[in-house]
Design a protein around this motif. Structure first.
Motif, short mmCIF file in Angstrom:
data_model
loop_
_atom_site.label_atom_id
_atom_site.label_comp_id
_atom_site.label_asym_id
_atom_site.label_seq_id
_atom_site.Cartn_x
_atom_site.Cartn_y
_atom_site.Cartn_z
N ARG A 33 157.57 62.84 134.16
CA ARG A 33 157.45 62.10 135.51
C ARG A 33 156.29 61.06 135.05
O ARG A 33 156.35 59.73 135.29
N ILE A 34 155.33 61.39 134.11
CA ILE A 34 154.42 60.25 133.89
C ILE A 34 155.23 59.27 132.93
O ILE A 34 154.87 57.97 133.05
N ALA A 35 156.05 59.66 132.05
CA ALA A 35 156.86 58.66 131.20
C ALA A 35 157.63 57.88 132.32
O ALA A 35 157.87 56.60 132.10
N MET A 36 158.30 58.22 133.28
CA MET A 36 158.93 57.70 134.20
C MET A 36 158.18 56.56 135.05
O MET A 36 158.67 55.57 135.12
N LEU A 37 157.12 57.06 135.48
CA LEU A 37 156.20 56.04 135.96
C LEU A 37 155.78 54.80 135.15
O LEU A 37 155.96 53.80 135.42
N GLU A 38 155.46 55.14 133.78
CA GLU A 38 155.18 54.03 132.78
C GLU A 38 156.39 53.13 132.82
O GLU A 38 156.27 51.95 132.66
N GLU A 39 157.81 53.79 132.54
CA GLU A 39 158.83 53.00 132.37
C GLU A 39 159.15 52.19 133.63
O GLU A 39 159.54 50.99 133.47
N ALA A 40 158.75 52.57 134.78
CA ALA A 40 158.97 51.70 135.84
C ALA A 40 157.81 50.75 136.20
O ALA A 40 157.88 50.16 137.39
N GLY A 41 156.71 50.67 135.36
CA GLY A 41 155.77 49.62 135.53
C GLY A 41 154.55 50.33 136.22
O GLY A 41 153.66 49.55 137.01
N TRP A 42 154.57 51.43 136.81
CA TRP A 42 153.77 52.28 137.53
C TRP A 42 152.97 53.25 136.74
O TRP A 42 152.74 54.21 137.41
N GLY A 43 152.48 53.13 135.63
CA GLY A 43 151.84 54.02 135.06
C GLY A 43 150.48 54.54 135.46
O GLY A 43 150.08 53.88 136.50
N MET A 44 149.81 55.68 135.09
CA MET A 44 148.81 56.29 135.84
C MET A 44 147.58 55.21 135.92
O MET A 44 146.97 55.17 136.81
N GLY A 45 147.39 54.30 134.82
CA GLY A 45 146.35 53.36 134.70
C GLY A 45 146.45 52.26 135.75
O GLY A 45 145.67 51.84 136.35
N ILE A 46 147.80 51.92 135.88
CA ILE A 46 148.14 50.77 136.79
C ILE A 46 147.84 51.28 138.33
O ILE A 46 147.46 50.32 139.10
N LEU A 47 148.35 52.29 138.48
CA LEU A 47 148.07 53.08 139.83
C LEU A 47 146.77 53.02 140.34
O LEU A 47 146.09 52.56 141.36
N ASP A 49 144.19 51.44 138.80
CA ASP A 49 143.74 50.02 138.88
C ASP A 49 143.88 49.54 140.08
O ASP A 49 143.00 48.65 140.75
N ALA A 50 145.04 49.86 140.71
CA ALA A 50 145.58 49.52 142.23
C ALA A 50 144.83 50.06 143.25
O ALA A 50 145.16 49.70 144.40
N GLY A 51 144.06 50.83 142.91
CA GLY A 51 143.42 51.69 143.94
C GLY A 51 144.12 53.08 144.48
O GLY A 51 143.87 53.64 145.42
N PHE A 52 145.20 53.54 143.64
CA PHE A 52 146.03 54.75 144.43
C PHE A 52 145.77 55.65 143.39
O PHE A 52 145.67 55.65 141.93
N ARG A 53 146.15 57.13 143.81
CA ARG A 53 146.45 58.28 143.02
C ARG A 53 147.57 58.97 143.62
O ARG A 53 147.90 58.73 144.71
N ILE A 54 148.29 59.59 142.80
CA ILE A 54 149.35 60.50 142.97
C ILE A 54 148.89 62.16 142.92
O ILE A 54 148.57 62.45 141.85
N VAL A 55 149.04 62.82 144.04
CA VAL A 55 148.40 64.16 144.04
C VAL A 55 149.55 65.10 144.52
O VAL A 55 150.17 65.17 145.35
N VAL A 56 150.13 65.99 143.40
CA VAL A 56 150.91 66.92 143.79
C VAL A 56 150.59 67.84 144.83
O VAL A 56 149.66 68.35 144.94
N THR A 57 151.53 68.04 145.96
CA THR A 57 151.43 68.83 146.87
C THR A 57 152.36 70.06 147.46
O THR A 57 152.01 70.90 147.96
N GLU A 58 153.35 69.80 146.43
CA GLU A 58 154.48 71.03 146.64
C GLU A 58 155.25 71.00 145.45
O GLU A 58 155.66 69.90 144.99
N THR A 110 147.23 58.94 147.56
CA THR A 110 145.77 58.74 148.26
C THR A 110 145.13 57.51 147.51
O THR A 110 145.64 56.90 146.57
N THR A 111 144.07 57.17 148.13
CA THR A 111 143.22 56.17 147.60
C THR A 111 142.25 56.72 146.57
O THR A 111 142.69 58.02 146.35
N ILE A 112 141.61 56.21 145.96
CA ILE A 112 140.60 56.67 144.76
C ILE A 112 139.60 57.76 145.41
O ILE A 112 139.45 58.68 144.92
#
Length: 130
Positions: A33-47, A49-58, A110-112
């Motif tokens: 999933r992280i590799a997919m995010l990076e490929e799509a231009g939304w890597g964890m660092g980019i998210l 820096d933009a003020g977002f986080r992704i949190v697994v819920t289920e 979520t926000t930071i």
């Protein structure tokens, strides 16, 4: 569209029965999933820096067959459902033609500071295109 990521099974990831330890499937899927995010231009660092986080819920997982040392596994990841403030990915771990593991994983944005928020503009379109 589906994104493919390959990972070899390593000896240290096996259980006493010489099968890939069940917990490792989750790590492999997270890496995909992280590799997919990076490929799509939304890597964890980019998210971040933009003020977002992704949190697994289920997570919903199904073990179908065992993987063993030396096998090259292909993790297929695709956006299953995109909502305003969450996304669900479908992932299948395959060895050659055999499906070994299937998972649906939902994550909330979520926000930071940890407050729920809507997905970043363009995120879902990028997931579909990757």
């Amino acid at each position: 569209m589906a994104f493919a990521h390959e990972i070899p099974v390593r000896w240290g990831e096996l259980d006493p029965y010489n099968h890939l330890n069940h917990a490792v499937y989750f790590s492999y899927c997270e890496a995909a999933r992280i590799a997919m995010l990076e490929e799509a231009g939304w890597g964890m660092g980019i998210l971040e820096d933009a003020g977002f986080r992704i949190v697994v819920t289920e997570v919903k997982a199904k073990f179908l067959r065992s993987a063993t040392e030396g096998q090259l596994l292909r993790i297929i990841t695709e956006l299953h459902e995109g909502r305003r403030a969450s996304a669900t990915w479908r992932q299948v771990v395959r060895h050659e033609e055999d499906a070994l593991f299937e998972m649906l994983v939902t994550a909330a944005f979520t926000t930071i500071e940890g407050r729920p928020t809507r997905a970043p503009e363009g995120f879902m379109d990028a997931m579909v295109a990757t």
